[in-house]
Design an enzyme around this catalytic site. Structure first.
Site, PDB file in Angstrom:
ATOM      1  N   GLU A 216       0.950  -1.263   0.135  1.00 34.88           N
ATOM      2  CA  GLU A 216       0.025  -0.011   0.062  1.00 34.88           C
ATOM      3  C   GLU A 216       0.812   1.284   0.067  1.00 34.88           C
ATOM      4  O   GLU A 216       1.968   1.389   0.971  1.00 34.88           O
ATOM      5  CB  GLU A 216      -0.848  -0.137   1.474  1.00 34.88           C
ATOM      6  CG  GLU A 216      -2.062   0.926   1.225  1.00 34.88           C
ATOM      7  CD  GLU A 216      -2.653   0.706   2.476  1.00 34.88           C
ATOM      8  OE1 GLU A 216      -3.623   1.692   2.853  1.00 34.88           O
ATOM      9  OE2 GLU A 216      -2.743  -0.247   3.107  1.00 34.88           O
TER      10      GLU A 216
ATOM     11  N   ARG B 282       3.677 -13.034   9.824  1.00 31.35           N
ATOM     12  CA  ARG B 282       4.449 -11.753   9.461  1.00 31.35           C
ATOM     13  C   ARG B 282       5.695 -11.896  10.158  1.00 31.35           C
ATOM     14  O   ARG B 282       5.802 -12.559  11.344  1.00 31.35           O
ATOM     15  CB  ARG B 282       3.822 -10.670   9.615  1.00 31.35           C
ATOM     16  CG  ARG B 282       3.260 -10.421  10.988  1.00 31.35           C
ATOM     17  CD  ARG B 282       2.708  -9.072  11.291  1.00 31.35           C
ATOM     18  NE  ARG B 282       1.591  -8.721  10.283  1.00 31.35           N
ATOM     19  CZ  ARG B 282       1.853  -7.740   9.293  1.00 31.35           C
ATOM     20  NH1 ARG B 282       2.809  -6.919   9.525  1.00 31.35           N
ATOM     21  NH2 ARG B 282       0.577  -7.239   8.602  1.00 31.35           N
TER      22      ARG B 282
ATOM     23  N   LYS C 222       3.702   0.514  10.409  1.00 30.94           N
ATOM     24  CA  LYS C 222       4.098   1.620   9.648  1.00 30.94           C
ATOM     25  C   LYS C 222       3.704   2.866  10.699  1.00 30.94           C
ATOM     26  O   LYS C 222       4.381   4.061  10.427  1.00 30.94           O
ATOM     27  CB  LYS C 222       3.110   1.772   8.590  1.00 30.94           C
ATOM     28  CG  LYS C 222       3.396   1.151   7.168  1.00 30.94           C
ATOM     29  CD  LYS C 222       2.523   1.186   6.229  1.00 30.94           C
ATOM     30  CE  LYS C 222       2.811   0.422   5.219  1.00 30.94           C
ATOM     31  NZ  LYS C 222       1.443  -0.157   4.105  1.00 30.94           N
TER      32      LYS C 222
HETATM   33  P1  ATP Z   1      -0.893  -1.608   6.499  1.00 32.40           P
HETATM   34  O1  ATP Z   1      -1.648  -2.717   6.039  1.00 32.40           O
HETATM   35  O2  ATP Z   1      -0.991  -1.398   7.901  1.00 32.40           O
HETATM   36  O3  ATP Z   1      -0.709  -0.474   6.038  1.00 32.40           O
HETATM   37  P2  ATP Z   1       1.340  -3.355   5.988  1.00 32.40           P
HETATM   38  O4  ATP Z   1       2.429  -3.902   6.603  1.00 32.40           O
HETATM   39  O5  ATP Z   1       0.276  -4.604   5.687  1.00 32.40           O
HETATM   40  O6  ATP Z   1       0.613  -2.378   6.652  1.00 32.40           O
HETATM   41  P3  ATP Z   1       1.188  -3.425   3.156  1.00 32.40           P
HETATM   42  O7  ATP Z   1       1.918  -2.344   2.169  1.00 32.40           O
HETATM   43  O8  ATP Z   1       0.106  -3.620   3.061  1.00 32.40           O
HETATM   44  O9  ATP Z   1       1.651  -2.973   4.459  1.00 32.40           O
HETATM   45  O10 ATP Z   1       2.056  -4.530   2.878  1.00 32.40           O
HETATM   46  C1  ATP Z   1       2.412  -5.238   1.762  1.00 32.40           C
HETATM   47  C2  ATP Z   1       2.604  -6.639   1.539  1.00 32.40           C
HETATM   48  O11 ATP Z   1       3.764  -6.997   2.702  1.00 32.40           O
HETATM   49  C3  ATP Z   1       1.296  -7.347   2.301  1.00 32.40           C
HETATM   50  O12 ATP Z   1       1.256  -8.418   1.356  1.00 32.40           O
HETATM   51  C4  ATP Z   1       1.860  -7.832   3.579  1.00 32.40           C
HETATM   52  O13 ATP Z   1       1.176  -8.905   3.720  1.00 32.40           O
HETATM   53  C5  ATP Z   1       3.258  -8.026   3.503  1.00 32.40           C
HETATM   54  N1  ATP Z   1       4.014  -7.469   4.870  1.00 32.40           N
HETATM   55  C6  ATP Z   1       3.733  -6.457   5.635  1.00 32.40           C
HETATM   56  N2  ATP Z   1       4.340  -6.507   6.692  1.00 32.40           N
HETATM   57  C7  ATP Z   1       4.900  -7.689   6.999  1.00 32.40           C
HETATM   58  C8  ATP Z   1       5.648  -8.381   7.685  1.00 32.40           C
HETATM   59  N3  ATP Z   1       5.868  -7.934   8.932  1.00 32.40           N
HETATM   60  N4  ATP Z   1       6.160  -9.726   7.580  1.00 32.40           N
HETATM   61  C9  ATP Z   1       5.845 -10.070   6.344  1.00 32.40           C
HETATM   62  N5  ATP Z   1       4.971  -9.568   5.322  1.00 32.40           N
HETATM   63  C10 ATP Z   1       4.696  -8.350   5.504  1.00 32.40           C
HETATM   64 MG    MG Z   2      -1.751  -4.153   4.381  1.00 24.87          MG
END
Ligand code: ATP
Ligand code: MG
Length: 548
Positions: A37, A268, A278
């Site tokens: 995102e 994760r 974030k």
């Molecule tokens: P948010 O949804 O709160 O904005 P997010 O950490 O999910 O934060 P995204 O940009 O949506 O951020 O994440 C992109 C991809 O990275 C998603 O597929 C998510 O599953 C993966 N991802 C995010 N954080 C982790 C983590 N700590 N470990 C493994 N994969 C992650």
């Molecule tokens: Mg996300």
């Protein structure tokens, strides 16, 4: 640069699923996607997801798409899109021409939604947000049907069209899937598909005032792109029935044909001594606890890069920690070990004096200089040698001299012989006015036939004072003092006040020409990278200094 794996890939449940699907002929190739995102910078957790998504198709044949999940109009910015693209490239992965945006599919998603309305599978609800919440039920109580659930197809079509045309205010209506308000899985209790938001979008501008929800957009985007395995984190496990429901309904309406995309959840990444949320990362930057997104202490890919971490190190790390279904907290030192291993292979050796004190060799002529040839890597003779001048006045580490030696001290103290690495053996004669004094043995130069008659226990590094390159060197430590920041109080209270120490150092002259992002091992000190500001950042020490 491709990192060779330290050991063959271990099997894991995701590889097993992929192998089973391929063997059964369900899919012909593996198509994954990474879906950030664009509302923040990528962090070390994302690196795990990126490596997994890009390496699976490399292993089994197929491709990985980069899809920006830009369904949320207000929080997203082009700056993040650019930074994310750069970070994924930096890790060594290519997705072109498959760069996609969820927003590119808004028109098609709208058509899908119209089809669901027509088939009686979606309706416009006009309850207030509070009413919707109240009728949703709880984990133990079923929800109640909305009074608008029985609206006719024609009325739904009419209202949904008006929503798109901007005839209604934010919050006046939503489009919901008609599934089951009594489902034990709350995600299936008529989830929202569209909200009205009169907001500007970074790519679609003011074209839309209704925006799809994550659940609605995500699976349908996967199917549009022909994604086979859609890997996400565990929080989405309970959303999988909804993921399948949406895709199956859209397929029944004739827009997709099987095989549909398959969602797979994994744990994760959680790491000790850092935060990977974030919200918290943004707070660190906005409240200026760090110098920016790419502060070398930040667990962002931009920060890791400036710290000197390597793409190969991240890949080794992703492979080593593997994937699992169970919640996992990984020791930060495992990441550091992976970086050390990679850096040991790719970083040339250099001499650097971080806490300089002068050493004067009294019997070495002031106008003389020896040009010594130093190996660039002890195990890689093919990397060749570099020149390093040796002269009467040198910089050495302050801790390499003791007036009165403690027990077991083999370095410089009055009367002791020590080898100046790759140079001569000197006898220390003492310290006067803050300067260490010594005499040298002219026949002791390393690499000459007579060098071996000198048996010394101490071997210290040095830099010619006249030729040295003076630079600021930053010694970084962990950003937080505790393994789990914020576990007991606000996470900001766990910030390590000594996470950075800047020292004015004297480096061997060849380092003056180092380019930004060039990495080195400073002998005895660790791995360092040249910063864009001309200084050097310590990436990691040679050994794990946190182990007790
Ligand atoms: P948010 O949804 O709160 O904005 P997010 O950490 O999910 O934060 P995204 O940009 O949506 O951020 O994440 C992109 C991809 O990275 C998603 O597929 C998510 O599953 C993966 N991802 C995010 N954080 C982790 C983590 N700590 N470990 C493994 N994969 C992650
Ligand atoms: Mg996300």
């Amino acid at each position: 640069m491709v990192n060779k794996p330290a050991f063959p890939p271990a099997s894991n449940f995701i590889r097993q699923i992929v192998e089973t699907d391929l063997a059964a002929g369900k899919y012909r190739e593996v198509v994954t996607r990474f879906t950030p995102e664009p509302n923040g910078h990528l962090h070390f957790g994302h690196a795990k997801s990126i490596c997994l998504n890009f390496l699976l198709p490399q292993e089994y044949g197929g491709r990985c798409h980069l899809r920006f999940d830009d369904t949320n109009p207000t929080k997203e910015e082009q700056e993040y899109v650019d930074a994310i693209r750069e970070a994924v490239h930096w890790l060594g992965f290519q997705w072109e021409p498959h760069e996609h945006y969820a927003s590119d599919y808004f028109e098609r998603l709208y058509q899908f939604a119209q089809a669901l309305i027509e088939r009686g599978q979606a309706y416009v609800d006009s309850q207030s947000a509070d009413e919707m919440r109240a009728s949703r039920g709880t984990l133990t109580e079923p929800g109640r049907d909305s009074p608008y659930r029985a609206r006719s197809v024609t009325e739904n079509q009419q209202l949904f069209g008006e929503m798109r045309e901007g005839k209604h205010a934010d919050g006046a209506h939503v489009l919901r899937a008609k599934i089951d308000m009594r489902s034990p899985n709350i995600n299936l209790r008529d989830p929202v598909m569209y909200r009205i938001r009169h907001a500007h979008h970074h790519r679609t501008g003011d074209k839309w005032c209704i925006y799809p929800t994550y659940d609605w957009a995500h699976g349908t985007s996967d199917c549009i792109e022909g994604v086979t395995h859609s890997i996400c984190t565990l929080e989405f496990e309970d959303h999988r029935p909804l993921y399948d429901w949406f895709n199956q309904r859209v397929a029944e309406a004739g827009f997709f044909s099987p095989p549909l995309s398959r969602q797979i959840e994994m744990a994760r990444l959680n790491l000790t001594y850092v935060v990977l949320s974030k919200r918290r990362l943004i707070q660190l930057v906005e409240e200026k606890h760090v110098s920016g997104w790419d502060d070398p202490r930040m667990p962002t890919l931009a920060g890791g890069r400036r710290r000197g971490y390597t793409p190969g190190g991240f890949r080794t790390f992703a492979e080593r920690i593997g994937v699992s279904k169970a919640h996992q907290v990984i020791e930060f030192s495992i990441l550091e070990d992976c970086m050390r291993e990679d850096l040991n292979e790719l970083a040339p050796r250099r001499m650097a004096v971080l806490d300089p004190v002068k050493l004067v060799i009294d019997n070495y002529p002031a106008d003389r200089e020896d040009m010594l040839q130093l190996p660039n890597h002890p195990q890689k003779p093919e990397w060749g040698k570099r020149d390093a001048p040796f002269a009467r006045e040198l910089w050495i580490e302050r801790e390499d001299f003791q007036e009165t030696p403690e027990k077991g001290y083999f370095r410089l103290y009055p009367g002791n012989d020590v080898r100046l690495r790759f140079g001569y053996v000197v006898k220390c004669t003492g310290m006067k006015d803050g300067v260490v004094r010594a005499t040298y043995y002219p026949d002791s130069r390393s690499g000459t036939p007579t060098a071996d008659k000198y048996k010394v226990k101490g071997n210290i590094h040095w830099v010619s004072a006249r030729h040295a390159h003076a630079a600021d060197v930053r010694l970084y430590d962990r950003l937080f003092t505790v393994a789990e920041p914020g576990a007991e109080h606000d996470f900001l209270a766990d910030i390590n006040p000594r996470s950075m120490t800047a020292v004015r150092s004297q480096l061997e002259p060849s380092l003056g020409a180092a380019k930004a992002e060039e990495r080195f091992q400073f002998e005895r000190h660790g791995y360092f990278v040249r910063d864009r500001d001309g200084g050097f950042n310590r990436t990691v020490t040679l050994r794990d200094s946190w182990k007790k």
